[in-house]
Every structure is written in structure tokens, then in C-alpha cells.
Enzyme design. Sequence first.
Site, PDB file in Angstrom:
ATOM      1  N   ASP A   1      -8.672  -1.626   9.647  1.00  0.00           N
ATOM      2  CA  ASP A   1      -7.924  -1.124   8.505  1.00  0.00           C
ATOM      3  C   ASP A   1      -8.354  -1.948   7.288  1.00  0.00           C
ATOM      4  O   ASP A   1      -9.086  -2.937   7.409  1.00  0.00           O
ATOM      5  CB  ASP A   1      -6.410  -1.195   8.732  1.00  0.00           C
ATOM      6  CG  ASP A   1      -5.665  -0.235   7.810  1.00  0.00           C
ATOM      7  OD1 ASP A   1      -6.248   0.221   6.810  1.00  0.00           O
ATOM      8  OD2 ASP A   1      -4.492   0.069   8.077  1.00  0.00           O
TER       9      ASP A   1
HETATM   10  C1  NOJ Z   1      -4.769   1.209   4.521  1.00  0.00           C
HETATM   11  C2  NOJ Z   1      -3.945   2.101   5.411  1.00  0.00           C
HETATM   12  O1  NOJ Z   1      -3.185   1.310   6.315  1.00  0.00           O
HETATM   13  C3  NOJ Z   1      -4.773   3.085   6.211  1.00  0.00           C
HETATM   14  O2  NOJ Z   1      -3.900   3.977   6.862  1.00  0.00           O
HETATM   15  C4  NOJ Z   1      -5.737   3.819   5.324  1.00  0.00           C
HETATM   16  O3  NOJ Z   1      -6.494   4.731   6.082  1.00  0.00           O
HETATM   17  C5  NOJ Z   1      -6.650   2.799   4.646  1.00  0.00           C
HETATM   18  N1  NOJ Z   1      -5.855   1.898   3.855  1.00  0.00           N
HETATM   19  C6  NOJ Z   1      -7.711   3.468   3.769  1.00  0.00           C
HETATM   20  O4  NOJ Z   1      -7.155   4.019   2.653  1.00  0.00           O
END
Ligand code: NOJ
Length: 733
Positions: free
Chosen positions: A290
Site C-alpha cells: 500500500d
Molecule cells: C492508500 C489506500 O490505502 C489504498 O487503498 C489505495 O489503493 C492507495 N492509497 C492508492 O491510492
Amino acid sequence: MKRNILTIILLVTCNISSFSQTRQPLYKDKNAPIEDRIENLLGLMTLDEKIKQMNQWTYGQNANPNNIGDKMKAVSPLIGSLLYRSTHPEYRNQIQKKAMEESRLGIPIIFGFDCIHGYRTIFPISLAQACSWNTDLVKKSCEISAKESWLSGLDWTFSPMLDVARDARWGRVSEGYGEDSYATSQFAIAAVNGYQGANLADKYTIAACLKHYVGYSLSEGGRDYHYSDVSMQTLWETFLPPFEAGIKAGAATVMSGFNDISGVPASANHYTLTEILKEKWNHDGFVISDWGSVRNLVEQGVAKDKKEAGMKSFLAGVEMDMVDDVYVDYLPELVAEGKISMTAIDEAVRRILRVKMQLGLFENPYVDVVSEENRYLLPEYLEVAEQLASESMVLLKNDNQTLPISSKYKNLAIIGPMAKDSINIMGSWEGMGRPEDVETIYEGLEKEFKNKADLHYAKGCDFDGDDRNGFSEALKAAEKSDVVIVFLGEKKNWSGENGSRSSIALPKIQEDLVEELLKAKKPIILVLSSGRPLELIRLNKLADAVVEIWQPGTMAGSAVAGILSGRHNPSGKLSITFPQSTGQIPIYYNMRESARPTLGHYQDIPRDPLYWFGHGLSYTTYEYSNIKLSSTQIKRSETLTAEVEVTNSGDIDGKEAVLWFIKDPVATISRPMKELQFFDKKFIKAGEKAIYRFEIDPMRDLSYVDSFGKKHLEAGDYFVIVNEQKISFQIID
Ligand code: NOJ
């Protein structure tokens, strides 16, 4: 040793010769087997080229303020992936052209973005979608998102989100499919099939990414990004099954979470990332971290610096580093120091190249460029958006058949901050959705009730704050109307990422507005738009009817107006429980039984939640009868069919979702009070009936999993439960 040297010489010569003699290296030959192409390419790549494949950069800015990345002006042709926050297919094609033509080997970039509930056509939030119990519609919505996003330059979306909801204070419950693991699994399959289509290499399909692997929704107290204490039993029983279902459906990628799994962060967890995902489930795609979850290992206290964080994440099984640059900065050193082997690097890159090959990017690196009119918001997309939104809405309460709005009502008071809203009604993670695309509730009502009733609008108050100046105008509107419809709810950033709340009640000002409107002594219909279940302990009793519309997206207006007028017969059923109050959290339908079931409950609120998972009313009535089993005793290896006849006994056509539960009253480990094992939704005309069937496969539907992931099927008594009616049967040895 000699043999090894010989093999290396041979391999190198082979690779050089495949490059020079044929001019076209094997990896560029679309007719050659993918695995051969990958090996050929790997053999030609330098360490630097390999490591760059393992990094994701950003282009443009992410709408989420927590994820703002540096705007990437000069994109290197050598990068593995781009988080592409632009709607221009032309830019993507230009960037891709650089990668194809200016890099030594011409390896295409994979472009990804978050289309959680739509790209430009915005569908209801996932939590709402699950209330439709309509997997076909959910699949269609993902097909549309895939098409809109592919034509805007994307190959990949970070969706579906499969975190099973446990605490409604956690804002991200809006992004998942509710509190049930089986339901989440079914929607995972629908979403993966919708995004990826029959063949990833086809036009208009994009790779799915199952997230957040795994256990993120147990963040303590619902505070986002916090520690999560996940027991192995809960991991296997609740959190892993939706991911396994998504992997079996063919999901190309997985995203590792920010959370801990009982002390070992999800982005450094060898057990979940490698032993389960890669070795047990044989996933052959790749894992992306993530946003910053690699470097976060330092904050989580398992790495002393970014270098160690990179090493831990990589060795656990994260192949691509989202945005951090930790891999590009430190993997070269880690390889030189012998802490990471070239074999491991090759295996990681192999997985990334495999997904790129499966997407057909080497031979079709560019997307078609079509005009925005032919790309977005096509009439057939809007039709699906309205249908899914209306099927997601849940009629929670309808005393004295207050709804649908009677044709004898000629004056409707339209009150509340959500009535004319076009931003919050889309929910968080609204992709590239624009407020100007949204049909507001008010616009929908104007259309629906044109020449039938007059609308008297007053905002009344804002979503929060304590300005009561609008109350008197709202009361006046209510007084001159036959019925008062109040549109309340949450702002979009009150849920979603970093959208946790200590209380799930609506702000007091909204509750006070309803109290004020009671003075008009007219029937009150509450229409609630939120990204989570709400605490309705005070509001529920003030209203004659309550509808939860969630965050319905682009077609909010027509969908809500259709439900209120009766053009759409409500068929949504809750995918998540509405507690009495915030203090009753955690509460979910498949809890374990207490040691003293009648005791121990909170003394200041009723024992049961306000609305259980599965609750949802309709404008018609359904009668469940002739529930039967094909046999009352079976052996473990035999199957069983449960059947129920459902009659639409009212005078309105409708769709009824039948939810089948299993209960195992006595087992070696205590089992949930009941567990959803199947659901099915059918259209039944007024006065007609339909037969619903559940084919029970004992190992799949009756077994339990232990804390090592092993399934057990025990002999003894079981119950099938449908519409609160129980029927028993036995498994015999
Ligand atoms: C953080 C988020 O937790 C995740 O769900 C998302 O896909 C990513 N950022 C990318 O934007």
C-alpha cells in the site's frame, strides 16, 4: 562448477543470439509461450532495469489528501509502474511510447489507479452494492469501470477491497462489502470477473488488485492505520476466504495492508504473503505494497530504517513498492551485500512481467483514443448505475405504509443538507467522478413528481456546526406540505481512508432539525446517505419511514426518486448491522454465542442491534413456505438440497434476495450463531411464486477451518436457516 559456467555461457550466448540473429528477441514474440518470453527477457535485463520494474511512481496527484505524491513531470522510460492520475489516454500513450522506444528493452509500463466504485460513472459505494445481493449487477458495474478506465489510459485498478467490516467507526467499511466473509467472497468474484473479463489481454479489461491483504479492518477501535490484533482463527475463518475466492477467480494482483497481524505487519508478513498466497494458493501474479506501507515498517517498529524496511517487505513477498522509492534506493545495496539474492529478485520481476504479458502490453502497449462523449457516462452505463443504486437502498422502516409516497400527497417538503448535494452523495474514492455529472436528489424528485406534486425545499441546516437559522424556513416548508422528507447524512470524507469517527451518530444539528420538523405534525420520511451504518437510536423513533440510500453516486437523483415514488420497489437488505449505539460496536450477525446468552448485555440499551445484517423491507410482501431438504441424514461425501417457495403475496412486482444460513450448534470449536452460506435474488411478479434452492456441499458449506487453515467436517446435527425458520439435518459417519 565447470558445468555451471558452461550453462551460464550457453545461456548468455543464447540470449545474445536470440537478440542479434533474429533481430526480434523471443520476449517480443507474441506467439511464444509467456513463460519462455519472461525467461528470455529476464536474461537480458540488468539489475537496475529489474529493480525499476519493482517500483511504482505517481503521475499527477491522487485525490486523497493522504496520498499526495510528487507530480511527475519527466517520466523516465525505465519505470515499472505509474499511479496514473490523469484522464488523458494521449498522455498515457506518450509516456508508454517513451518506455517502448527509449528504454533499452522496451518494457511497457503498467498504469494503475483507484476505481473503487466507478471511474467517471460513479456507482454506489461497495458497502451499498453488497446490499443489492445482486452479483450480476456488481459485475456489470466493474465491466463499465474497466471500460471507462481502460479508455482513459489504465491497465489496472486497486480494487476490490475485501476487508470484512467489524467496526463501523472505521471509515473504510464504506469501501468493502460488509460484515460477512461469504458475501464478500461472492462480490470479490463478481468484481474480478467484471474488471478482468474473459481474457486480460482483451481491450477494455484491466487487472484487479485484491486489497488490503490482510486483516486491516480490525484496526483497534476503528482508528485507521492502527494496530490490529488478528488471531489465527479469525484470520483463517473471516479474513482470508474472500482473498482466496478472488485469487481463484484469477485476480492478477494483491495489495498488502498497513496493519499488523498480531505483531507482524501485513507488508512484512511472510506467512500471509508467501506461505499462504504464493505457496498454498499458487498465486502467480504480484503483490504491491500500500502507499508507503514499506517505509511504514519503520514507524511500526519492525525495521530500524528504510533499508531494513525494504529488505523485510521484499523478503516477505511484496514485489512492487508503491510510491516509496525504498526498493529503487536500497535493493541494489541489499543485493550487493548478499542480503537479497538475484534469484529472489528474478522471481519478483518474473511475477510483474507475467502480469504485463497477460495484459498483452508488450504487443498492445497503447490504448484507443476516443472522445469523452463516447467514453464516459453512456446511457447504458447510467442505467446500470441507477439500477444498482436503487437495488442497494435499504428500506429500514415503513410504518403505516408511509412509502411509497401516496399520489394523494400534492405538496412534498424536501428538507436537509443532502437534498441538493452533488459531492458528498458520490462517497469517498469517487474515481474521476465529477459533481456536475451527478443528478442530485432534488433534480431527481423534480423530474419524478413533475405535474404530480409541488416540492417545497429548505436546506434547514448544514451537515454539522450549530447554525439553526435555517430551521424556521424548514418548518414553514413542512407546515405547507402533506409529507416531510428529510435528507440527512455524512460528508464524503467522514468515511473512506482516514475517515474514522468516534461516534457513528449524525451530528446533533441534524437530529435537532428532525425534532423541529415534528412540530408540523406531518408524516416524516428520513432518507439517510452515509458511508457506514449510523447510530439511529434517537432518530429512528421520530420517523415514520427510514431509507438508507448510502452514497449512491452519479444516478442518486433518479434512484432515490424512484424508491420514494414506488417506481423502484426496494429490494436491498443490509450487508452490515446497524447497532443501537456506537457503544454496542463490535456487533455483527455471526458472532459466537455468549456463555450466558440472556445476561451480560449493556443495561442501557436493548440487547439486539437496531437493524440486523439482512434486514430490509419491500413495498410488497413475501411469504416463505414449503421449506424442505432432500434428505435429513447424509454422509460427509453426499450432497443435500434445501428448497423454499417464496410467494409475492402483495400487489407489486419485486425482487427478493433469499439468504441461506447454516448453524452448527455443537462442534469441537464454538461456531458462529449462524453463517451465511448462499444467497440468490430473483424477480417475482405480484401474486406469483419462485423456488429458491441451495445445493449444500458439506465440506464447503458445513465445515470449519482451524487456526492452521485446515478444514474439519464433523458428524452431528446442523440447521439450515432461511427467513428465521430453521430446519435440521444430520451428518452421519
Ligand atoms: C492508500 C489506500 O490505502 C489504498 O487503498 C489505495 O489503493 C492507495 N492509497 C492508492 O491510492
